[in-house]
Motif scaffolding. Structure first.
Motif, short mmCIF file in Angstrom:
data_model
loop_
_atom_site.label_atom_id
_atom_site.label_comp_id
_atom_site.label_asym_id
_atom_site.label_seq_id
_atom_site.Cartn_x
_atom_site.Cartn_y
_atom_site.Cartn_z
N ALA A 1 -8.57 -5.28 1.12
CA ALA A 1 -7.15 -5.10 0.84
C ALA A 1 -6.32 -5.87 1.86
N ASN A 2 -6.93 -6.89 2.45
CA ASN A 2 -6.26 -7.72 3.45
C ASN A 2 -6.19 -9.14 2.92
N LYS A 3 -5.00 -9.55 2.47
CA LYS A 3 -4.85 -10.84 1.79
C LYS A 3 -5.17 -12.02 2.70
N GLU A 4 -4.80 -11.89 3.96
CA GLU A 4 -4.89 -13.01 4.88
C GLU A 4 -6.33 -13.48 5.09
N THR A 5 -7.29 -12.57 4.91
CA THR A 5 -8.69 -12.94 5.05
C THR A 5 -9.04 -14.13 4.17
#
Length: 377
Positions: free
Chosen positions: A118-122
Motif C-alpha cells: 500500500a506504498n505507491k513510492e516503492t
C-alpha cells in the motif's frame, strides 16, 4: 495461522488491516507493528495483538515504549523498519507514506516474504529494481490500493491471456469539473475534503491534484507488465467500479463494490483464499443504479500527463517527480505554496533534470535526497 508484519499500523490502512485481523484471529498472527509518532494508539495495538517487535520513528518514543513494555523488543528509525520487514512473518503489509517504504519493501522481498503493498513510492521510484527482486526471490507482490487490487482480482483465472487495456478508475477528487482558474483559488480545507475516501493528508492532496492517479498508472505498469499506452484512466465519481481489464477479445472484466479499503486489504492478506466479511453488500438498485464514466481533463489536472511522461522517459525521472511531489505537497499543507504551484513546480523540475539510468537502490535514494533538498530550498 499466517504471520503478518505491518509497517504503518496506526495509519488509515494499518488500522483497517488490524480490523481485518481482529475479525479473523484464527487466520492471522501479528508479529511486528510500526508507527510514526502515535505511540498511544500503538500502545493499544500492542496490548490487543501482542507483537514480538514494535518500531517508532524516534528514539525518544522508543524509550517510552521500552519502559512501558519491558518484555517487548522496541526499535526506532530505518533500522527498526528493516528489522520489522525481515522478521519471521510470512507477509509484510507496507502502508508507510512516501519513500520511507522503498527500502523496507526491498529488504522484505529479499528475505523471502510476500508483500501486501500500500506504498505507491516503492514502485513509482523503484519499479524496475523491485520487480526484478520479486521475480528473483519468487515472492508474491499483492496490491492493496483499491484500483490495483481490482485489476489483480480481474486477472485471476486469466493468467497468460493478453491484456488489451487496463481501465484504471478515478473518483475525480474534490475538484472534478473545475477549470484551471477555479483551481487557482482552492483552499487547503477544500483540498482535504475527498468526496468518497477517508485517507491521510498527503494522499488526499494527491487525489485532489490527480497526481495520485498518475502514480497509480506507473504502479500498474510495473505490477501488471503492460505498456503505458495500454493503461487508460476513467473518471468514475461513484467509486463503485474499482478498475477493470479489457482482454484481446474486447471482453471487459470489472471488480465492483462499495468503497471500503478492508476489502482489498483482506484480498491481499488472505490470498489465495477469500475472507468472509460482515460489511454491507453493494445494492445495485441504489448505489449501482447510475454509474458514470468520464475522460480526465489532463489540461486542468496536468499531473496525470507528467506521470505518464516521467514513466515513459524512465530512469531517474519518476524518482525526481515523486520526490518533488512529496516536498511540494508538504509545502502546500503548511501554507507555503498554492494548490496549482504543486503541478507547476514539478513540471519545471522535470524539465531541468538531467537523467541517469540503470539505477540501483543507493542511486534511487541519493537522487531522491538531492531533489528533496533542492525543492525545500
Amino acid at each position: 495461522m499466517k504471520k503478518v508484519a505491518i509497517l504503518g499500523s496506526t495509519g488509515s490502512i494499518g488500522t483497517q488491516a488490524l480490523d481485518v485481523i481482529r475479525a479473523n484471529r484464527d487466520r492471522f498472527k501479528v508479529t511486528s507493528l510500526t508507527c510514526g509518532k502515535n505511540i498511544e494508539e500503538l500502545s493499544k495495538q500492542i496490548e490487543e495483538f501482542s507483537p514480538r517487535l514494535v518500531v517508532t520513528a524516534d528514539e525518544t518514543d522508543a524509550l517510552i515504549l521500552a519502559k512501558r513494555y519491558p518484555k517487548l523488543e522496541v526499535m526506532y528509525g530505518e533500522s527498526g523498519l528493516i528489522a520489522a520487514a525481515e522478521d519471521d512473518s510470512e507477509i509484510l503489509l507496507n502502508s508507510l507514506m512516501g519513500m520511507r517504504g522503498l527500502v523496507p519493501t526491498y529488504r522484505g522481498i529479499r528475505s523471502g516474504k510476500d508483500i501486501a503493498l500500500a506504498n505507491k513510492e516503492t514502485l513509482v521510484a523503484g519499479g524496475e529494481l523491485v520487480m526484478d527482486a520479486v521475480h528473483k526471490s519468487g515472492v508474491k507482490l499483492l496490491p492493496v490500493d483499491s484500483e490495483h487490487s481490482a485489476i489483480f482480482q480481474c486477472l485471476q483465472g486469466n493468467q497468460g491471456k493478453r491484456i488489451k487495456r487496463i481501465l484504471l478508475t478515478a473518483s475525480g477528487g474534490p475538484f472534478r469539473g473545475y477549470n484551471r482558474k477555479q483551481l487557482e483559488e482552492v483552499t487547503l480545507e477544500q483540498a482535504l475534503k475527498h468526496p468518497k475516501w477517508t485517507m491521510g493528508r498527503k494522499i488526499t492532496i494527491d487525489s485532489a491534484t490527480m497526481m495520485n492517479k498518475g502514480l497509480e498508472v506507473i504502479e500498474a505498469r510495473w505490477l501488471f507488465d503492460v505498456p503505458l499506452t495500454d493503461i487508460q484512466v476513467l473518471v468514475h465519481p461513484e467509486s463503485i467500479v474499482h478498475s477493470a481489464v479489457e482482454f484481446e477479445d474486447t471482453s471487459v472484466i470489472a471488480q465492483m463494490g462499495l468503497p471500503d479499503m478492508r476489502i482489498p486489504i483482506s484480498v491481499a492478506l488472505g490470498y489465495p483464499e477469500r475472507i468472509p466479511y460482515e460489511g454491507r453488500s453493494l445494492d445495485f438498485f441504489q448505489e449501482g443504479a447510475n454509474l458514470t464514466f468520464e475522460e480526465p481533463d489532463t489540461d486542468v489536472f496536468g499531473c496525470i500527463k507528467l506521470a505518464y511522461a516521467a514513466s515513459e522517459a524512465g530512469g531517474s525521472y519518476p524518482v525526481v517527480m515523486n520526490a518533488a511531489n512529496e516536498v511540494l505537497v508538504d509545502k502546500f499543507l503548511k501554507g507555503k505554496i498554492s494548490f496549482v504551484d504543486i503541478e507547476k513546480n514539478i513540471e519545471k523540475i522535470l524539465e531541468l533534470h538531467t537523467p541517469s539510468y540503470n539505477l540501483g537502490l543507493n542511486d534511487i535514494i541519493e537522487i531522491d535526497q538531492i531533489i528533496r533538498k533542492e525543492v525545500m530550498g
